[in-house]
Write a protein that holds these residues in place. Structure first.
Motif, short mmCIF file in Angstrom:
data_model
loop_
_atom_site.label_atom_id
_atom_site.label_comp_id
_atom_site.label_asym_id
_atom_site.label_seq_id
_atom_site.Cartn_x
_atom_site.Cartn_y
_atom_site.Cartn_z
N THR A 296 0.77 -1.09 -0.01
CA THR A 296 -0.01 0.15 -0.12
C THR A 296 0.74 1.11 0.03
OG1 THR A 296 -0.21 0.01 2.29
CG2 THR A 296 -1.75 -1.17 1.31
N MET A 297 0.20 2.30 -0.19
CA MET A 297 0.81 3.67 -0.36
C MET A 297 0.18 4.68 0.64
SD MET A 297 2.51 5.75 -3.68
CE MET A 297 2.73 7.42 -3.80
N ILE A 298 0.82 5.44 1.22
CA ILE A 298 0.18 6.60 2.04
C ILE A 298 -0.74 7.48 1.21
CG2 ILE A 298 1.98 8.37 2.25
CD1 ILE A 298 1.32 8.44 5.20
N ALA A 299 -1.66 8.05 1.92
CA ALA A 299 -2.64 8.83 1.04
C ALA A 299 -1.93 10.27 0.54
CB ALA A 299 -3.97 9.12 1.64
N HIS A 300 -1.13 10.71 1.44
CA HIS A 300 -0.51 12.13 1.09
C HIS A 300 0.89 11.90 0.95
CE1 HIS A 300 -4.44 13.38 2.01
NE2 HIS A 300 -4.31 13.22 3.50
N PRO A 301 1.25 11.46 -0.28
CA PRO A 301 2.80 11.56 -0.62
C PRO A 301 3.32 12.73 -0.91
CG PRO A 301 1.85 11.11 -2.47
CD PRO A 301 0.72 10.83 -1.55
N LYS A 302 4.65 13.34 -0.65
CA LYS A 302 4.95 14.68 -0.63
C LYS A 302 5.79 14.91 -2.06
CE LYS A 302 3.18 15.67 3.22
NZ LYS A 302 1.86 15.65 3.13
N LEU A 303 5.66 15.99 -2.59
CA LEU A 303 6.33 16.21 -3.90
C LEU A 303 7.14 17.41 -3.59
CD1 LEU A 303 6.55 15.53 -6.96
CD2 LEU A 303 4.73 17.30 -7.26
N ASP A 304 8.60 17.19 -3.72
CA ASP A 304 9.54 18.33 -3.40
C ASP A 304 9.57 19.34 -4.78
OD1 ASP A 304 11.98 19.84 -3.53
OD2 ASP A 304 12.40 18.50 -1.76
N PRO A 305 9.29 20.58 -4.35
CA PRO A 305 8.96 21.38 -5.61
C PRO A 305 10.39 21.81 -6.17
CG PRO A 305 8.86 22.74 -3.26
CD PRO A 305 9.01 21.05 -3.01
N VAL A 306 11.34 21.66 -5.32
CA VAL A 306 12.84 22.02 -6.17
C VAL A 306 13.21 20.74 -6.81
CG1 VAL A 306 15.03 22.53 -5.67
CG2 VAL A 306 13.22 23.60 -4.63
N SER A 307 13.45 19.48 -6.40
CA SER A 307 13.99 17.97 -6.89
C SER A 307 13.08 17.45 -7.91
CB SER A 307 14.47 17.43 -5.88
OG SER A 307 13.42 16.54 -5.01
N GLY A 308 11.38 17.77 -7.45
CA GLY A 308 10.75 16.98 -8.38
C GLY A 308 10.52 15.61 -7.95
N GLU A 309 11.07 15.10 -6.82
CA GLU A 309 11.15 13.74 -6.22
C GLU A 309 9.68 13.58 -5.62
OE1 GLU A 309 15.28 12.27 -4.91
OE2 GLU A 309 14.98 14.19 -4.20
N LEU A 310 9.29 12.37 -5.67
CA LEU A 310 7.94 12.06 -4.76
C LEU A 310 8.57 11.32 -3.67
CD1 LEU A 310 4.93 12.50 -4.80
CD2 LEU A 310 4.66 10.36 -5.95
N PHE A 311 8.01 11.67 -2.43
CA PHE A 311 8.44 10.79 -1.30
C PHE A 311 6.99 10.20 -0.58
CE2 PHE A 311 11.38 14.08 -1.83
CZ PHE A 311 12.50 13.52 -1.59
N ALA A 312 7.22 8.91 -0.19
CA ALA A 312 5.89 8.06 0.43
C ALA A 312 6.31 7.13 1.42
CB ALA A 312 5.51 7.47 -0.95
N LEU A 313 5.23 6.78 2.14
CA LEU A 313 5.48 5.87 3.30
C LEU A 313 4.53 4.49 2.87
CD1 LEU A 313 5.25 8.06 6.38
CD2 LEU A 313 7.35 7.19 5.35
N SER A 314 4.65 3.67 3.52
CA SER A 314 3.47 2.62 3.38
C SER A 314 3.40 1.68 4.70
CB SER A 314 4.24 1.53 2.26
OG SER A 314 3.24 0.51 2.35
N TYR A 315 2.50 1.67 5.50
CA TYR A 315 2.42 0.87 6.53
C TYR A 315 1.42 -0.24 6.67
CZ TYR A 315 -2.01 3.70 7.69
OH TYR A 315 -3.42 4.15 7.97
N ASN A 316 1.77 -1.10 7.50
CA ASN A 316 1.12 -2.32 7.40
C ASN A 316 0.39 -2.63 9.12
OD1 ASN A 316 0.90 -5.39 7.75
ND2 ASN A 316 1.79 -5.85 5.74
N VAL A 317 -0.74 -3.24 9.14
CA VAL A 317 -1.20 -3.15 10.35
C VAL A 317 -1.24 -4.60 10.94
CG1 VAL A 317 -2.79 -1.16 9.86
CG2 VAL A 317 -3.70 -3.38 9.47
N VAL A 318 -0.81 -5.57 10.04
CA VAL A 318 -0.77 -7.08 10.52
C VAL A 318 0.64 -7.40 10.82
CG1 VAL A 318 -1.41 -9.35 9.75
CG2 VAL A 318 -2.89 -7.19 9.22
#
Length: 585
Positions: A296-318
């Protein structure tokens, strides 16, 4: 949510200003990016209420079902939606379906003997302006009052929860199917449409004409929640439903990245949505970044306005690892996963980035599935757990250098921004701190408060401080909003946040000076309520941080009409309003 010519809820929303206003996944000339969004207002529990239910209840006024979904076939689809058709079952499957329906009826009958908490009572959670709407085909030449600023040319896109079917039992506002609303602006020529995101879950439920997948918050609690899970997997064993291609609702986030518009919720992979040349919306399918992610992928990834990279988390509840961090290069190439050590699975809806770090909240709202065996909700507030923030290098290959800084009794559902102050060895985090922390999910007697706060994390001493940004005498609930996304991860002066008063309605938005605490308000007016504000810079090179416009959907409860308002962010004067052909929840 929106896209923007240079490097942006959900419940939740985004705006997109695009040099070519109708991007597709194959476009190579668009340099637009889509931002994060917030989340739509949530009902908070105070009392318990009665709720009558049946296997096919008639609690609310829903759009007539079924409807005809568009046929979409795209080469880059991971899971291509198919035209709705009745399932073809063999004799064994038909017998199993009948038996499992009888078991479900018994579970519902047992549930109906007990009143539902307001947090999962459909007659409260999706009533009035929170009630769902049907799809709307593209409507062109919408009426405009005032003048739309010339710099606004593109598509304003908002994502939110909108259940396709009437709930058969408990339903939380976060549980609905994802629906995207799109307003295309080309000068004073404006069009509007809204469409369901064609998730695998929605496709299967529409084929069978009723809800089949368990609702993560509204239904998965106590012994009946366990029974629902067993029923769901039993249907899977007999081939009555297929959970192998995702169970998510894609109703919370939107991001425009690498020429793709992605709708997401943290229970699944993102879904790619396309804006057509006519301004309509089409679902391409589940998007796994060319087979680079399986989790899965977190609902609010972050887009760096300078580098153009996308940063994300994924969590597991089990199972462990409960949390992973990863990033994508501007061309979509994914980094290896970094496993973040957590002792328990934590509710982690959002995070923040700075110029060099990611800031990860590990707070006191956690998942404890064993609580269902004891008859409770699996989402609980653990008062014995210590709230903390993890600060990790964006380029980290493992979590060995993560710095954990405790921040007692801090729960921020959303973080608006963060930045580094090297002279004091601090990372500054701006977020709205909620109390009680789990009141969104569990019934409680105390009214929810959402306090805009500055949290300072000292990376040298490992200590933190927290202050309320707005004077106590002016305190209002501020939730859902953003900063100027051109400066995300860098020090910002202003935040634009929804005034969630009277909770959970939004009576206006506030422009907050984060350094002085000064608050300027834009109020929608008598019985007029809106969604989260979206800040659109006038130009990528604007010198003033507030040189731009605020866009927000507003609903008039007297006329039962909705509009898109455009407000000058510098002086908070209304520039234009676009009358919409249907209500926006």
């Amino acid at each position: 949510m929106a896209a923007y010519t240079t490097p942006t809820n959900s419940n939740k929303w985004v705006i997109t200003q695009i040099r070519h206003p109708f991007p597709s996944s194959s476009s190579s000339s668009s340099s637009s990016s889509l931002f994060d969004l917030g989340f739509s207002s949530k009902s908070i529990s105070v009392k318990r209420s009665k709720f009558s239910c049946a296997l096919s209840p008639s609690v609310l006024r829903f759009p007539k079902q079924p409807y005809q979904a568009p046929v979409i076939t795209k080469e880059d689809s991971t899971d291509t939606p198919k035209t709705a058709q009745a399932p073809q079952w063999n004799l064994l499957q038909r017998a199993a379906a009948k038996a499992l329906d009888m078991v479900e009826g018994a579970v519902l009958s047992h549930e109906c003997q007990h009143p539902l908490p307001k947090t999962v009572d459909p007659s409260i959670q999706i009533a009035g302006n929170f009630s769902p709407v049907p799809e709307q085909p593209v409507r062109h030449s919408l009426p405009v009052t005032g003048t739309i600023p010339g710099c606004i040319r593109g598509v304003y896109v908002r994502n939110g929860a909108n259940p396709l079917f009437e709930p058969v039992a408990g339903h939380h506002l976060f549980d609905g199917d994802g629906m995207v609303h799109a307003v295309t602006i080309n000068g004073n020529s404006v069009s509007y449409t809204c469409r369901f995101t064609e998730t695998q879950r929605l496709i299967q439920e529409r084929e069978q004409g009723r809800p089949l997948f368990p609702k993560a918050i509204g239904e998965l609690h106590g012994h009946s929640g366990i029974a629902r899970l067993l029923l769901f997997y039993a249907r899977g064993l007999f081939g009555l439903v297929d959970h192998n291609h995702g169970t998510g609702v894609a109703n919370a986030g939107l991001v425009y990245f690498n020429r793709r518009l992605l709708a997401m919720s943290e229970d699944d992979l993102p879904y790619q949505v396309r804006i057509t040349p006519t301004g309509d919306l089409e679902t391409i399918g589940r998007y796994d970044f060319n087979e680079q992610i399986r989790s899965t992928m977190i609902a609010h990834p972050k887009l760096d306005p300078v580098s153009g990279e996308l940063f994300a988390l994924s969590y597991n509840v089990v199972q462990k690892p409960y949390l992973k961090y990863f990033r994508f290069a501007p061309d979509g190439r994914k980094s290896p996963d970094v496993e973040i050590p957590l002792d328990v699975p934590t509710m982690m809806h959002d995070f923040a980035i700075t110029e060099n770090y990611v800031v990860i909240p590990d707070q006191q709202v956690v998942f404890e599935l064993q609580e269902m065996i004891r008859g409770g909700s699996p989402v609980i507030y653990n008062k014995n757990k210590k709230s903390r923030f993890g600060v990790l290098s964006k380029n980290a290959r493992n979590a060995s250098d993560i710095i954990w800084v405790e921040s007692p009794d801090t729960f921020c559902f959303h973080l608006w921004n963060a930045w580094e102050e090297s002279e004091s060895d601090e990372v500054v985090v701006i977020g709205s701190c909620m109390t009680p922390p789990d009141s969104i999910f569990n019934e409680c007697d105390e009214n929810l408060k959402s306090v805009l706060s500055e949290i300072r994390l000292n990376l040298k001493t490992g200590k933190s401080t927290r202050r309320q940004i707005i004077r106590a005498s002016e305190q209002v609930n501020l939730e859902a909003g953003m900063v100027n996304r051109n400066q995300l991860g860098r020090k910002t002066r202003y935040a634009y946040l929804a005034i969630a008063e009277p909770w959970p309605k939004v009576s206006g938005f506030a422009k907050v000076d984060l350094s002085t605490g000064e608050v300027k308000k834009f109020i929608y007016g008598d019985r007029r309520y809106g969604g989260e504000p979206y800040f659109l810079p006038r130009d990528h090179n604007s010198k003033g941080e507030d040189d731009g416009y605020i866009l927000a959907f507003v609903h008039d409860e007297k006329s039962w009409k909705s509009e898109l308002q455009i407000v000058n962010a510098m002086n908070l004067q209304l520039e234009a309003s676009i009358k919409l052909p249907s209500r926006v929840p």
